[in-house]
Design an enzyme around this catalytic site. Sequence first.
Site: not given
Ligand code: BGC
Length: 912
Positions: A486, A764
Site C-alpha cells: 500500500e 492501524e
Molecule cells: C488505508 C487507510 C486509509 C483507508 C481508507 C486503508 O487501506 O491503510 O489508512 O485511510 O484505507 O479506507
Amino acid sequence: MKSLKLTLALILISVTLFSQDLSVKDLTVEHKKNPIGLDNQNPRFSWKISGTGTGIMQTAYSIRVATDEKFSSSKTVWMLEKNNSPESVLQLYAGSKLNSAQRYYWQVRVWDNKGRTSKWSETAYFETGLLDKTEWKAKWIEMEGDTLRYSPSPHFRKEFQLAKTVASARVYVTSHGYYELHINGKKVGDQVLTPGWTSYGKRLQYQVYDVTPMVVKGANAVAAVLGDGWYRGTLAWGNNWAIYGKSLGLLMQLKITYTDGTETLVVTDNTWKASNNGAIRMNDIYNGETYDATKKLTGWNLPGYDENGWKNVKTAEYANNLIASEGSPIRKIQEIKPIKIFRTPKGKLIVDMGQNMVGWLRLKVAGTKGTVVTLRHAEVMDKFGEFYTTNLRAAKCQITYTLAGTGEETYEPRFTFMGFRFVEVTGFPGELTADNITGVVVHSDMAVTGSYESSSALLNQLQHNIQWGQKGNFVDVPTDCPQRDERLGWTGDAQAFCRTAAYNMDVSSFFTKWLKDLSADQKQGGEVPDVIPDVLNKQNATTAQPSAGWGDVAVIAPWTMYLVYGDKSVLETQYPSMKAWVEYIRKKAGPGLIWKGGSKYGDWLYYHPPVNNHTEPDGHTEPDFIATAFFAYSSSILANAAAVLGNSQDEKIYTDLFNKIKDVFNNEYVTKAGRIGAQSQTSYVLALMFDLLPEDLRAKSAKFLVDDIKGRRNRLSTGFLGTPYLCHVLSDNGYTDVAYDLLLQETYPSWLYPVKMGATTIWERWDGQKTDSTFQDAGMNSFNHYAYGAIGDWMYRVSAGLETSSPGYKNLKLQPHPTKRLEFSRASFESPYGTVKSGWEKSGDKIIIKVLIPANSSATIILPTPDADKVTEKGISLKDKKEFTDIVVKNNAVTLTAGSGEYIFEYPSAIK
Ligand code: BGC
C-alpha cells in the site's frame, strides 16, 4: 581631553557590547536552510532574533542580498534599508530579477524595542534552479528493451574531458524511476530514493547538487543507475505496476564553470552508453531487491572504463513538467543496531532491531562466491514466537544477496524500503552477530521541532511511537503505512495527523509540496482522490469518487500549515483547490445541504466490541452525518481562508453556507435535549468540534459524550475521524479530567493498550494484536499507521499547554493543564520565532509552571488557579512584576500577557 577620550572609548565599548546582546540566527529561505535549486522568483526570508533581557521585540530590519559574499555594491541585487517592521518570518524578496542557476548570499540585521541594533547576521545563501524551461539542454535517455517488470537496473555512463581548471560545477538531474548519480566513482549527494514522489505525469522534481569538488581538469566520468521506484514498480493493488510508464529514464545536465569564467555543459544525449548487466537484478518498493555481487560492475563510474558490451542509449521526448525539489529530501537519518539475534521455536534465525523502523539493513558478510543470503522483513512475531508476514499482504519485502566471495562484503539496498522490526536471515555463512547488521532509518529529512514528556513512562513511549510513526510514513509523501502493498498518500490519514506532525517536525516544505500534488491530481469537478499522488484512478482520469474526511485534507491541511507556519502563500496557492472541493460537495449535497452518500469510509476503524458482547454498543456513526459535518467544517475553514486572503466576497459566501448547513444539520441530527446523530462518541465530537451546535446545547451534548465515555468505563469508541478531536472536545468543554482518563487508559480500546503490548509505533487498529497475542484480520493490520497518533496534538497543546493564538506562533497561548494523574508534563517546540516551552510540575503542595517565550513573540499565559494573589514568579508576587500586563482572573484562572523570556510561576495546588 584625556577624559573625553576615555568617555568616547567607554561609549564605544558599551555600544559594541550592547549590540552584541542582540543577534540574528537561523536564517532560512522558503523554510529551508541554504537551499540549492529554488525555482521561485520571489523567495521569502525568515530569521530569528535573540538577546539578553525580557520582552524583546524587533522594531525594524534590514536585508542585503548579493551575488558575492562581500556584498560589494556592484554585486548587490537587493539592499533593503532599515524597514520599520516587526516581521521576521517569510519576508518577500523585492530586489532585481533573479538569475537562473545563480547563488545569492544574504544577511539581515535588526533593531529592537530596547534601542539595540544587531550586527549583520552570518551570511546565508540560496541558489536558484533552472528558472527557464528552455535552459534544459539535456535529452531523456533510456535503455533499449528496458520495459519489463522486475528488470535488472539499467546503468548509464559518459566520459568527458575538461580543458581548464574548474571553478564550480552544478548538476541538475531527475529520472523516471529512482536514480543514483555518480561522478568519478562517487555518489553525488546524500539523498536517497530520488527524485522523490510527485504526481509524475504533471510534476517531476529535479535535484540540484554542488559537485565542484567532484569534477577535475582532464578526464571525468558521469554515470547513473536507475531503479523502478514509484514510477515503474509495483504500486497499489491488483498487481499494478508501471503506473507512470514502463521505461526508466535519466535526464541530467552538468554545468561546469571554469576559473576564467567560461562555461561548458555535459548533458544526457545519444552519446551515452547503457548496460543492465550489473548487480541489481531486481528492485521494487514492495518486493525488495535482488543483488548479485558476482555481477558487480567495477569501474563503470570512472573514466577509462572498457565499455565493451555497453549499448547505445535511445533518447526520448517528454513534455517538460520539471519543477525544482520542493519537499524535504529523503535521507538516511539514523542507524540502529539489533537488540537481539535468536532462533524461533521452529529454528528460524531472527534479528530483532528493537524498533519498528523504515528503511533497510546494511549487511556485512564474508563467505564463498555464490553464497545466497536472504533477508525477509516483518513488523511482529506471532503468538507462537514465529516470524509473521501475513499482514504485509502481497508485499514480499525480501532482500536477496549473492556473495562475490571477495572477503568482507558490505551491502545495503538502494531502490526499495521496508517497514520492519524483525528480519529473518537465511543462508548467512558463519555466525550472525550484531556486528553484521545495521538498521538504516530512512525518511524525509525534516528538522525535529518538538518534544513532549511527562512523568508517565507509558505516555512517553506513546510519544516515541508517534514520532516513529511519523518518521516511517513521511517518505516524501505522507503515507498510511510503510510495509504492506500500500504505502500510499492516504488523504484521510494525513488530515488527521498533520497538526501533530507539525509539532514533532518541520513539515512546512513537505506539505507545501504534497498539497501542490493534491491540486494537480484533483479532478475536474473538484473531487479530491483518496490518495495523493493519485494512483488509484487511471492517470488522466477526469473524475473520482472521494470520501468525506479524506477529501477534506484539501482544506484542513493548508489551513493547518498557515496556522503553524504563518505561511499565507500556502493558502493562496491552495485556495482554488480548497474552493473546488467545497463547491464539489455543495453540488453533490444539492439544495438540501445534506451530503448523502458522501462518506465511503465512515469513521474508519471505529471501535467494535468483541463478538458476544451484547451490552456495549459499537462506535458506529452515520455516514451522511459525517459527510454533512465535514461539509460544514470545510466551508467554515474556507471562509476563514478567504478572510485571510482579503476575499470578503467569498468570506461572506462561505460563512453563509456554513450557517445554512448548520441549520440543516441541527434540524436533521440534533434533538432539543442535545442528543446528536447516532449518539456515537464521534457524532458528539464532530458536532462540538466543528461548532455545529447552538450555544445552549453545547454543555448538554458534551455531557452526553462524557456519559458515553463513563458508561464504557473510560474508554473511547472513535475511529480515524473522531479520534483526533476527542480529547480536544472534552477539554474545551470543561472535561480535561475525562480526557486524561482516556489518554491514560491502559486497556483496549485506548492509546496505551498497544504501548502495554510492546508497540514501538502507532498501530492501524486499536486491537492490532489482542491480549491473547493473536492478530486482527491480516487483510488490514498495519503496525505502523500514524492516524491514531493524532492524540500527540492534544498532549502538546493541552496537557503541556503549548498553543498558538495567532498564525505562526507570533502570539502564544500557554495554558498547561495539570492533573492528579501525573507528576509533570512539558513540551518544547521550535516555532518560527524560536524555542517555546510550556509545562507544569508538582512540587509538594505547589504547582510550578515553566514557560519560555522567544524574542519577537508574546504570550497569553493562563494559570489554572483562581487566586492571583497566591501566584509568584521566581519567588516574587505577580503584582510586583513589571513584565506582565493584563492580569485578570477569568474562568477560575489567572490570565496575563508576557513578552519574551523564561518565567517560572508557582501557586498552591488544589489538585487532589
Ligand atoms: C488505508 C487507510 C486509509 C483507508 C481508507 C486503508 O487501506 O491503510 O489508512 O485511510 O484505507 O479506507
